[in-house]
Design a protein around this motif. Structure first.
Motif, PDB file in Angstrom:
ATOM      1  N   ARG A  54      -8.596  -6.798   2.221  1.00 42.49           N
ATOM      2  CA  ARG A  54      -9.938  -7.326   2.011  1.00 42.49           C
ATOM      3  C   ARG A  54     -10.587  -7.614   3.363  1.00 42.49           C
ATOM      4  O   ARG A  54      -9.914  -7.754   4.379  1.00 42.49           O
ATOM      5  CB  ARG A  54      -9.890  -8.620   1.192  1.00 42.49           C
ATOM      6  N   TRP A  59      -3.706  -2.775   5.330  1.00 41.48           N
ATOM      7  CA  TRP A  59      -2.459  -2.926   4.570  1.00 41.48           C
ATOM      8  C   TRP A  59      -1.465  -1.915   5.111  1.00 41.48           C
ATOM      9  O   TRP A  59      -1.749  -0.729   5.169  1.00 41.48           O
ATOM     10  CB  TRP A  59      -2.710  -2.682   3.082  1.00 41.48           C
ATOM     11  N   LEU A  69      -0.863   1.725  -5.314  1.00 44.62           N
ATOM     12  CA  LEU A  69      -1.603   2.370  -6.394  1.00 44.62           C
ATOM     13  C   LEU A  69      -3.018   1.850  -6.491  1.00 44.62           C
ATOM     14  O   LEU A  69      -3.317   0.744  -6.025  1.00 44.62           O
ATOM     15  CB  LEU A  69      -0.896   2.195  -7.742  1.00 44.62           C
TER      16      LEU A  69
HETATM   17  C1  BT5 Z   1      -4.923  -7.651   0.393  1.00 47.66           C
HETATM   18  O1  BT5 Z   1      -5.840  -7.903   1.369  1.00 47.66           O
HETATM   19  O2  BT5 Z   1      -3.934  -8.300   0.162  1.00 47.66           O
HETATM   20  C2  BT5 Z   1      -5.232  -6.393  -0.429  1.00 47.66           C
HETATM   21  C3  BT5 Z   1      -4.244  -5.303  -0.126  1.00 47.66           C
HETATM   22  C4  BT5 Z   1      -4.466  -4.113  -1.011  1.00 47.66           C
HETATM   23  C5  BT5 Z   1      -3.602  -2.952  -0.594  1.00 47.66           C
HETATM   24  C6  BT5 Z   1      -3.630  -1.846  -1.598  1.00 47.66           C
HETATM   25  S1  BT5 Z   1      -2.455  -0.609  -1.228  1.00 47.66           S
HETATM   26  C7  BT5 Z   1      -3.129   0.445  -2.405  1.00 47.66           C
HETATM   27  C8  BT5 Z   1      -4.640   0.261  -2.354  1.00 47.66           C
HETATM   28  N1  BT5 Z   1      -5.255   1.169  -1.419  1.00 47.66           N
HETATM   29  C9  BT5 Z   1      -5.776   0.537  -0.337  1.00 47.66           C
HETATM   30  O3  BT5 Z   1      -6.319   1.077   0.636  1.00 47.66           O
HETATM   31  N2  BT5 Z   1      -5.593  -0.800  -0.508  1.00 47.66           N
HETATM   32  C10 BT5 Z   1      -4.944  -1.113  -1.756  1.00 47.66           C
HETATM   33  P1  BT5 Z   1      -5.870  -9.234   2.213  1.00 47.66           P
HETATM   34  O4  BT5 Z   1      -5.835 -10.424   1.323  1.00 47.66           O
HETATM   35  O5  BT5 Z   1      -7.037  -9.044   3.099  1.00 47.66           O
HETATM   36  O6  BT5 Z   1      -4.533  -9.211   3.022  1.00 47.66           O
HETATM   37  C11 BT5 Z   1      -4.359  -8.332   4.111  1.00 47.66           C
HETATM   38  C12 BT5 Z   1      -3.337  -8.953   5.035  1.00 47.66           C
HETATM   39  O7  BT5 Z   1      -2.042  -8.892   4.450  1.00 47.66           O
HETATM   40  C13 BT5 Z   1      -3.199  -8.231   6.377  1.00 47.66           C
HETATM   41  O8  BT5 Z   1      -4.150  -8.697   7.287  1.00 47.66           O
HETATM   42  C14 BT5 Z   1      -1.778  -8.601   6.782  1.00 47.66           C
HETATM   43  O9  BT5 Z   1      -1.750  -9.890   7.370  1.00 47.66           O
HETATM   44  C15 BT5 Z   1      -1.057  -8.720   5.463  1.00 47.66           C
HETATM   45  N3  BT5 Z   1      -0.307  -7.505   5.137  1.00 47.66           N
HETATM   46  C16 BT5 Z   1      -0.519  -6.223   5.500  1.00 47.66           C
HETATM   47  N4  BT5 Z   1       0.392  -5.395   4.973  1.00 47.66           N
HETATM   48  C17 BT5 Z   1       1.228  -6.185   4.241  1.00 47.66           C
HETATM   49  C18 BT5 Z   1       2.387  -5.939   3.449  1.00 47.66           C
HETATM   50  N5  BT5 Z   1       2.876  -4.728   3.262  1.00 47.66           N
HETATM   51  N6  BT5 Z   1       2.968  -7.011   2.859  1.00 47.66           N
HETATM   52  C19 BT5 Z   1       2.510  -8.255   3.013  1.00 47.66           C
HETATM   53  N7  BT5 Z   1       1.424  -8.558   3.733  1.00 47.66           N
HETATM   54  C20 BT5 Z   1       0.794  -7.534   4.360  1.00 47.66           C
END
Ligand code: BT5
Length: 252
Positions: A54, A59, A69
């Motif tokens: 977001r 991610w 997904l």
């Molecule tokens: C989210 O954003 O949590 C939404 C993530 C959605 C990802 C999915 S993957 C499939 C689909 N296609 C896409 O392009 N996106 C969606 P937010 O609340 O803004 O959190 C993002 C933050 O999570 C990053 O700034 C990192 O700090 C952390 N992060 C990144 N990768 C991570 C992971 N694999 N596991 C846990 N935290 C992570």
């Protein structure tokens, strides 16, 4: 790895998710799902080169270690003001899937995280495509066998259990299909009951950068969070931005 034929067949027979596309490598499954745009299409990838979080965040997940997904949702009858309920539906469906297939019970943090302990297991990104009719792409990244430092993955919550991506995918989409049946008040009530943010002291970061501390009181019928702020405990409905859990509030 492509999705198991038996999983595709069950989804086609039992749910509205009849078109499940798999891609080895993609920039973002949300981008692909949005371009396809057909209601109930599902896009799954092994790896994303530009996975979106977001508010412009990213991610990250090594290839083949996560369920990545996106689904195109077209929930007839859901008013635009209640669009947050779609993020809630995906969160509840994913949490139930983790419990069913791996015995892991993640907590739901408003608005879009699944947590195991303090570690983020999964994040959800909802992107509006059209308002009339309401079409929304909802994407989720759920860590299966690896996670960044401080985050969580499903395999560490169920040592020794061989849970595959397709087990989680099937359970998630079956649960989501039920959650989208049209009982929006029931969905809001379930999310209200399950959301671990309620009752906690929270730090709220608004989109303009303002940071305040308050107490999360409840989830409203649109899936937004109501926070009371000192002094005086004036309540505000929070619709967007970031909410961080602080210590557990006293008295609950
Ligand atoms: C989210 O954003 O949590 C939404 C993530 C959605 C990802 C999915 S993957 C499939 C689909 N296609 C896409 O392009 N996106 C969606 P937010 O609340 O803004 O959190 C993002 C933050 O999570 C990053 O700034 C990192 O700090 C952390 N992060 C990144 N990768 C991570 C992971 N694999 N596991 C846990 N935290 C992570």
């Amino acid at each position: 790895m492509d999705i198991d034929e038996r999983v595709r067949a069950r989804l086609a027979a039992e749910t509205r998710f009849r078109d499940v596309r798999w891609l080895a490598e993609v920039d973002s499954t949300n981008r692909v799902a949005r371009d396809i745009g057909d209601p109930w299409t599902v896009v799954v990838a092994d790896h994303q080169s530009a996975g979106r979080g977001r508010l412009g965040r990213s991610w990250e997940a090594p290839a083949g270690t996560a369920l990545l997904l996106s689904v195109v949702l077209a929930p007839g009858g859901l008013p635009l003001q209640r669009v947050h309920l779609l993020t809630a539906a995906v969160g509840l469906a994913a949490a139930d899937a983790c419990a069913e297939v791996a015995g892991v019970r993640p907590a739901l943090k408003w608005p879009n995280d699944l947590l195991v302990g303090d570690g983020k297991l999964a994040g959800i990104l909802a992107e509006l495509v059209t308002t009339e009719p309401l079409v929304v792409v909802v994407g989720m990244g759920l860590n299966l066998t690896a996670a960044p430092a401080g985050a969580a993955c499903l395999s560490e919550g169920s040592p020794g259990l061989e849970t595959t991506r397709d087990d989680v995918l099937l359970a998630l989409l079956e649960n989501l299909d039920r959650r989208l049946a049209g009982d929006w008040d029931g969905l809001a009530a379930d999310y209200r009951q399950r959301c671990a943010t309620v009752g906690r002291e929270v730090r709220v970061e608004a989109l303009d950068g303002t940071v305040r501390t308050g107490r999360a009181e409840r989830i409203d019928r649109a899936g937004r969070i109501v926070v009371s702020f000192p002094p005086g405990g004036r309540e505000e409905v929070i619709d967007a931005g970031d909410v961080h859990h602080l210590r557990v509030a006293s008295g609950r």
